[in-house]
Write a protein that holds these residues in place. Structure first.
Motif, PDB file in Angstrom:
ATOM      1  N   THR A  22      39.906  33.746  39.918  1.00  0.00           N
ATOM      2  CA  THR A  22      38.675  33.823  40.817  1.00  0.00           C
ATOM      3  C   THR A  22      39.109  35.287  41.368  1.00  0.00           C
ATOM      4  OG1 THR A  22      38.502  32.853  42.981  1.00  0.00           O
ATOM      5  CG2 THR A  22      37.178  31.604  41.618  1.00  0.00           C
ATOM      6  N   LYS A  23      40.410  35.418  41.943  1.00  0.00           N
ATOM      7  CA  LYS A  23      41.046  36.690  42.160  1.00  0.00           C
ATOM      8  C   LYS A  23      41.353  37.789  41.723  1.00  0.00           C
ATOM      9  CE  LYS A  23      41.726  34.036  45.925  1.00  0.00           C
ATOM     10  NZ  LYS A  23      40.945  34.087  46.641  1.00  0.00           N
ATOM     11  N   ARG A  24      41.093  39.247  41.959  1.00  0.00           N
ATOM     12  CA  ARG A  24      40.418  40.751  41.050  1.00  0.00           C
ATOM     13  C   ARG A  24      41.285  41.670  40.981  1.00  0.00           C
ATOM     14  NH1 ARG A  24      34.114  40.790  41.220  1.00  0.00           N
ATOM     15  NH2 ARG A  24      33.928  38.730  39.481  1.00  0.00           N
ATOM     16  N   THR A  25      41.691  42.474  40.686  1.00  0.00           N
ATOM     17  CA  THR A  25      42.516  43.809  40.590  1.00  0.00           C
ATOM     18  C   THR A  25      41.083  45.167  40.498  1.00  0.00           C
ATOM     19  OG1 THR A  25      44.414  42.854  39.722  1.00  0.00           O
ATOM     20  CG2 THR A  25      44.126  45.459  40.122  1.00  0.00           C
ATOM     21  N   PHE A  26      41.303  45.255  41.820  1.00  0.00           N
ATOM     22  CA  PHE A  26      40.006  46.285  42.156  1.00  0.00           C
ATOM     23  C   PHE A  26      40.706  47.751  42.105  1.00  0.00           C
ATOM     24  CE2 PHE A  26      37.814  43.050  44.298  1.00  0.00           C
ATOM     25  CZ  PHE A  26      36.468  43.468  43.700  1.00  0.00           C
ATOM     26  N   HIS A  51      42.791  39.364  47.112  1.00  0.00           N
ATOM     27  CA  HIS A  51      42.301  40.709  45.605  1.00  0.00           C
ATOM     28  C   HIS A  51      43.738  40.924  46.071  1.00  0.00           C
ATOM     29  CE1 HIS A  51      38.297  38.793  45.053  1.00  0.00           C
ATOM     30  NE2 HIS A  51      38.140  38.942  46.098  1.00  0.00           N
ATOM     31  N   TRP A  92      39.087  45.655  38.323  1.00  0.00           N
ATOM     32  CA  TRP A  92      37.571  46.219  37.992  1.00  0.00           C
ATOM     33  C   TRP A  92      37.832  47.842  38.493  1.00  0.00           C
ATOM     34  CZ3 TRP A  92      32.499  43.877  37.986  1.00  0.00           C
ATOM     35  CH2 TRP A  92      33.081  42.085  38.105  1.00  0.00           C
ATOM     36  N   GLU A 116      37.517  44.975  33.210  1.00  0.00           N
ATOM     37  CA  GLU A 116      36.480  43.365  32.966  1.00  0.00           C
ATOM     38  C   GLU A 116      35.472  44.466  33.817  1.00  0.00           C
ATOM     39  OE1 GLU A 116      36.228  39.202  34.970  1.00  0.00           O
ATOM     40  OE2 GLU A 116      37.794  40.504  35.275  1.00  0.00           O
ATOM     41  N   ASN A 258      32.834  41.019  46.344  1.00  0.00           N
ATOM     42  CA  ASN A 258      33.202  40.121  46.040  1.00  0.00           C
ATOM     43  C   ASN A 258      32.374  39.028  45.253  1.00  0.00           C
ATOM     44  OD1 ASN A 258      35.961  39.651  47.285  1.00  0.00           O
ATOM     45  ND2 ASN A 258      34.940  39.459  48.759  1.00  0.00           N
TER      46      ASN A 258
END
Length: 262
Positions: A22-26, A51, A92, A116, A258
């Motif tokens: 569930t962790k993302r790269t913003f 993140h 993202w 994404e 989030n």
């Protein structure tokens, strides 16, 4: 611990909100006149949630030394593309204000295999062939947006700056005095080219990436309630903030980021 219980715990972790999946790269892209400094409250909050949060100066802004009058829209896009390509997985892209066009053009080049989601933070949301200037005229009318009265164009028509006496009212109307002074000390003239250059977008690339719009309902630079519908978005989220929620309500902004696409 009992092996069976270990199996259950592992399953729950893998399928819970704490899962690494569930962790993302913003990748956070600032708008005109600003720099990576505008994300200083947001980055640690995202990182604290596990993140990746990437912020940087696009050419001609912040601490970047490129002469502002020489900066092209393509150079700004290329900077974003390189930063995204340096990340190992999908990202993202979050663009504030004028950088809605920058992230749109970058996404066109990167494609859905790398991006994404696209997040337009009170930003200009373009169709193919549109620019910041054309979108301003399209959605603000002949009189232009309120921010227009604060714009100062250089005599050589290459850069554009803001009247510092008007920025509180137009950009930071719900921000603290400390945040206002922090911004005033760092705002720089921006290249006119970034606002005037139209994007070149296709349905196959840009059109295929999920889009989300964060509409700041207390923004006074321009009413973007109709602009936010210029391109179909999966969701339009209203935030009761000025044009600068990264200062005035970073916790709320991060909460929105989030939950996008969940």
């Amino acid at each position: 611990m009992n092996p069976f219980l270990l199996l259950i715990v592992g399953f729950l972790m893998a399928h819970s909100g704490f899962s690494q999946s569930t962790k993302r790269t913003f990748v956070l892209v600032h708008g005109q006149w600003h720099g990576a400094w505008c994300w200083n409250k947001v980055v640690p909050l995202l990182q604290g949630g596990g993140h990746q949060a990437i912020s940087f100066d696009i050419p001609g802004f912040g601490q970047d030394q490129t002469p502002t009058e020489q900066v092209s829209f393509e150079e700004c896009v290329e900077k974003v593309v390189k930063e995204v390509q340096a990340q190992p997985g999908m990202v993202w892209l979050v663009g504030h204000s004028s950088s809605g066009l920058v992230i749109a053009q970058a996404a066109e080049r990167l494609g859905k295999e790398k991006v994404e989601g696209l997040v337009f933070l009170d930003a200009f949301l373009p169709r193919d062939g549109e620019s910041v200037f054309s979108l301003s005229e399209k959605f603000a009318g002949p009189a232009g947006p309120p921010l227009q009265k604060a714009l100062i164009v250089s005599t050589d028509q290459k850069t554009i700056s803001l009247n510092p006496a008007m920025v509180r009212e137009l950009l930071y109307n719900d921000c603290t005095e400390e945040d206002l002074q922090y911004a005033l000390a760092r705002l720089r003239p921006g290249p006119l080219s970034v606002l005037a250059t139209p994007v070149r977008l296709t349905q196959q690339n840009y059109g295929s990436i999920p889009k989300y719009y964060i509409l700041c309902t207390k923004a006074k630079d321009m009413d973007k309630s109709t602009l936010s519908k210029n391109v179909s978005c999966r969701e339009i989220i209203e935030l009761p903030a000025s044009h600068s929620p990264f200062f005035s309500m970073p916790d709320n902004l991060v909460e929105v980021l989030n939950r996008l696409g969940r």
